[in-house]
Design a protein around this motif. Structure first.
Motif, mmCIF file in Angstrom:
data_model
loop_
_atom_site.group_PDB
_atom_site.id
_atom_site.type_symbol
_atom_site.label_atom_id
_atom_site.label_comp_id
_atom_site.label_asym_id
_atom_site.label_seq_id
_atom_site.Cartn_x
_atom_site.Cartn_y
_atom_site.Cartn_z
ATOM 1 N N TRP A 137 -21.436 74.858 -125.913
ATOM 2 C CA TRP A 137 -21.002 73.995 -124.985
ATOM 3 C C TRP A 137 -21.702 72.457 -126.151
ATOM 4 C CZ3 TRP A 137 -17.162 76.502 -123.309
ATOM 5 C CH2 TRP A 137 -16.856 77.018 -122.503
ATOM 6 N N THR A 138 -22.086 72.465 -126.282
ATOM 7 C CA THR A 138 -22.789 71.775 -126.402
ATOM 8 C C THR A 138 -21.893 70.785 -127.697
ATOM 9 O OG1 THR A 138 -24.928 72.071 -125.947
ATOM 10 C CG2 THR A 138 -24.456 69.657 -127.175
ATOM 11 N N ASN A 139 -21.900 72.199 -128.811
ATOM 12 C CA ASN A 139 -21.353 71.682 -129.898
ATOM 13 C C ASN A 139 -19.568 71.491 -129.342
ATOM 14 O OD1 ASN A 139 -22.620 73.512 -131.322
ATOM 15 N ND2 ASN A 139 -23.357 72.155 -131.596
ATOM 16 N N TYR B 150 -26.976 55.552 -137.660
ATOM 17 C CA TYR B 150 -27.737 56.627 -138.521
ATOM 18 C C TYR B 150 -27.338 57.402 -137.153
ATOM 19 C CZ TYR B 150 -29.565 60.577 -140.758
ATOM 20 O OH TYR B 150 -29.750 61.794 -141.552
ATOM 21 N N ASN B 151 -27.286 58.593 -137.275
ATOM 22 C CA ASN B 151 -27.134 59.739 -135.815
ATOM 23 C C ASN B 151 -26.594 59.834 -134.289
ATOM 24 O OD1 ASN B 151 -27.795 62.147 -135.347
ATOM 25 N ND2 ASN B 151 -30.544 62.191 -134.435
ATOM 26 N N ASN C 210 -28.007 69.385 -132.781
ATOM 27 C CA ASN C 210 -27.858 69.118 -130.923
ATOM 28 C C ASN C 210 -26.594 68.465 -131.243
ATOM 29 O OD1 ASN C 210 -28.550 71.260 -129.666
ATOM 30 N ND2 ASN C 210 -30.941 70.130 -129.754
ATOM 31 N N LYS C 211 -26.507 67.142 -132.188
ATOM 32 C CA LYS C 211 -25.205 66.846 -132.017
ATOM 33 C C LYS C 211 -24.285 67.179 -132.530
ATOM 34 C CE LYS C 211 -27.862 62.303 -131.066
ATOM 35 N NZ LYS C 211 -28.562 61.263 -131.457
ATOM 36 N N TYR C 212 -24.333 68.064 -133.501
ATOM 37 C CA TYR C 212 -22.757 69.033 -134.603
ATOM 38 C C TYR C 212 -21.663 69.057 -133.906
ATOM 39 C CZ TYR C 212 -25.722 69.294 -138.641
ATOM 40 O OH TYR C 212 -26.779 69.051 -139.897
ATOM 41 N N ALA D 174 -21.729 72.669 -136.709
ATOM 42 C CA ALA D 174 -22.284 73.739 -136.123
ATOM 43 C C ALA D 174 -21.593 75.036 -137.031
ATOM 44 C CB ALA D 174 -22.220 73.660 -134.319
ATOM 45 N N LEU D 175 -21.068 75.381 -136.983
ATOM 46 C CA LEU D 175 -21.287 76.528 -137.868
ATOM 47 C C LEU D 175 -21.458 77.005 -139.277
ATOM 48 C CD1 LEU D 175 -16.906 77.724 -137.266
ATOM 49 C CD2 LEU D 175 -18.901 78.933 -136.326
#
Lengths: 273, 294
Positions: A67-69, A135-136, A219-221, A226-227
């Motif tokens: 859900w985050t992704n 960055y990030n 977690n930010k992906y 993420a995959l």
């Protein structure tokens, strides 16, 4: 008559085979994601999953913050498309409709960047993003492509084709420059706007390597990154990867099916224009 | 007070300001700064020094880079394959049969989905016990058991196959638009003169599609040289650099080895090759190549 039926039969056969070739990998992924563990590595492969299980889908939501992704992807795409729309539209408008000192210089400078080589593109972008303290961050992903030369070019062409009378009439009525732009001009270039929204939506939604470069924290992906990360972490467990991948393609396919006409017109129009 | 003319100038400049500022930072500056970077040994460690042409000398004696360059050039063989297949597909769906729209849309699905998803699906299918080997074995073409992506002889070609598959729908749509812009009288006239369906395609349709073929070929040449996602996800350039291409090699040098100066230099070499092709594109475009009645 017989000839025509035979011709149609041949055409349908060829069209179905081609459709299987194009959609096959996704169908196979879907089939895999619905299988129970014992059937996944079976050889010869089982084409239609039986028994069907949704366990892989439930599990993948537990092992990765899907859900985050998804939310990250939505945010990234909305921001990218929104910024592009805003900056490119207001930039293309004066270039198309105004005469002012330096106009041609600016226009050619912009266009020439499409041809000039930029071998260090991603590297320099990375160094800039780091220096800006982005960055990030999500902004770091979106900012380097917040203005696209291609979009400016496309929108400028659209603004140019609006008849001068429209503008003159509004000016006689005493409309301000901003009102002319916002209430008269922008509504008239809707097809061009639809095209760039679709293009950018696709580009941001599917973007993959740049988010990995900018983001440090998985977690930010967004989904695509993420995959790829999941693939590295779980290479032994393909059903989860398959379920994750199926989830990632569903939104873009829904958007595509809803907007397919504009999608295809935009694609073709942009290449021909 | 500003007069009307100056007010309009101001309005124009204000509107362009945000875009120009962003372009200055992310488009103009990287072009200007990227060039000197190629003459330095810039990396995260050590002092940055001007090293002249050393990066370029290094590139042309770096067997890994030369192999990547060779593979990137070799990658261009996907171009004719894509063109031929997508033209066939366009001709196939340029008919008025019921349901043809469904087929057009389904051929376009690979284009809109992410390369990550597509590459994951294909990677799974190319497994040694995967569905590709099963199909080929059932059809009696191979005796199965080829580890497509782990075998140095096949890895690059397996990835190319995915590139072809992903691009077909895109080029098909352009060719379909091209086919639909050909006046139907030309084809009717040929039929009246006694040409059969194949002859009409060969002597009327294909020649009229030529400007589209040129445009699509050059677009796909440029993306073939720049290929990244599918190689990175499916093989990472392996096994043993067998499928290494310049895009992945540049990425590895920059973001895994943090050898920014060298990576910038090889990026520039590849950009110059791509630029060469763009010049060809613009030249042909100006010659009326894109005006299909000229």
């Amino acid at each position: 008559m017989v000839n025509r039926v035979a011709g149609a039969a041949v055409l349908y056969t060829l069209m179905i085979l081609t459709a299987l070739f194009c959609l096959g990998p996704f169908l196979w992924l879907l089939s895999t994601s619905l299988k129970v563990n014992a059937n996944i590595y079976q050889f010869p492969p089982q084409f239609i999953p039986w028994p069907i299980t949704f366990k892989n889908f439930i599990d993948v939501f537990n092992i990765m913050p899907l859900w985050t992704n998804i939310w990250n992807t939505v945010l990234m795409t909305a921001m990218g498309v929104g910024l592009n729309l805003l900056t490119c539209t207001i930039m293309a408008y004066p270039l198309a409709r105004f005469r002012f000192p330096g106009r041609n210089l600016i226009f050619y400078a912009i266009i020439s960047t499409m041809i000039l080589p930029n071998g260090a593109g991603m590297i320099v972008h990375f160094l800039i993003i780091q220096k800006m303290g982005l960055y990030n961050t999500l902004l770091g992903i979106v900012l380097p492509s917040a203005v696209t030369v291609f979009n400016v070019f496309l929108l400028r062409q659209a603004f140019i084709t609006i008849p001068q009378e429209m503008e003159d009439a509004a000016r006689i009525d005493g409309a301000s420059e901003f009102r002319i732009f916002w209430n008269i001009m922008v509504p008239m270039i809707r097809p061009a706007i639809a095209t760039i929204v679709i293009f950018d939506f696709m580009a941001f939604w599917n973007s993959f390597i740049w988010p990995i470069v900018v983001l440090d924290d998985p977690n930010k992906y967004p989904l695509t990154a993420a995959l790829q990360y999941l693939q590295g972490e779980l290479s032994y467990n393909f059903p989860y990867i398959a379920a994750g991948t199926v989830i990632s393609v569903i939104p873009i396919i829904i958007v595509f099916l809803l907007l397919q006409k504009q999608f295809i017109n935009g694609m073709v129009g942009a290449v021909k224009g | 007070m500003l007069n009307t003319r100056n007010r309009r100038y101001l309005f124009a400049y204000l509107m362009m300001a945000p875009g120009l500022l962003l372009m200055a930072i992310f488009t103009f500056y990287p072009i200007i700064y990227g060039l000197p970077l190629t003459f330095t040994n810039y990396s995260v460690i050590g002092e940055t020094k001007w090293i002249g042409l050393a990066n370029f000398k290094r590139a042309f004696s770096d067997p890994d880079f030369l192999l990547a360059l060779k593979n990137s050039i070799l990658y261009i063989i996907v171009v004719p394959v894509i063109q031929i297949l997508s033209i066939c597909m366009a001709i196939l769906v340029n008919n008025n049969l019921k349901g043809v729209r469904f087929f057009r849309v389904s051929y376009f699905v690979p284009v809109v989905t992410s390369m990550v998803a597509a590459a994951i699906a294909w990677k799974w299918m190319f497994e040694q016990k995967g569905i590709i080997n099963f199909i080929l074995e059932s059809a009696g073409i191979t005796n199965g058991n080829i580890a497509w992506l782990a075998n140095p002889d096949t890895a690059l070609y397996a990835v190319m196959f995915v590139t072809v598959w992903k691009g077909l729908g895109y080029y098909m749509m352009i060719y379909l638009a091209g086919l639909q812009s050909i006046p139907s009288e030309l084809q009717e006239a040929a039929k009246i003169d006694g040409a059969n369906r194949a002859q009409v395609i060969r002597h009327v349709t294909i020649p009229l599609l030529q400007p589209f073929v040129l445009l699509c070929s050059l677009l796909s040449v440029m993306s073939a040289i720049r290929v990244f996602d599918e190689v990175y996800i499916m093989t990472g350039g392996g096994p043993a650099h067998a499928s290494m291409v310049t895009g992945v090699y540049t990425y590895v040098k920059a973001f895994q080895d943090f050898d920014f100066g060298y990576a910038a230099a090889i990026g520039l070499i590849v950009s110059l090759i791509v630029m060469l092709f763009s010049i060809i594109l613009f030249k042909y475009g100006k010659k009326g190549g894109l005006n299909y009645y000229g």
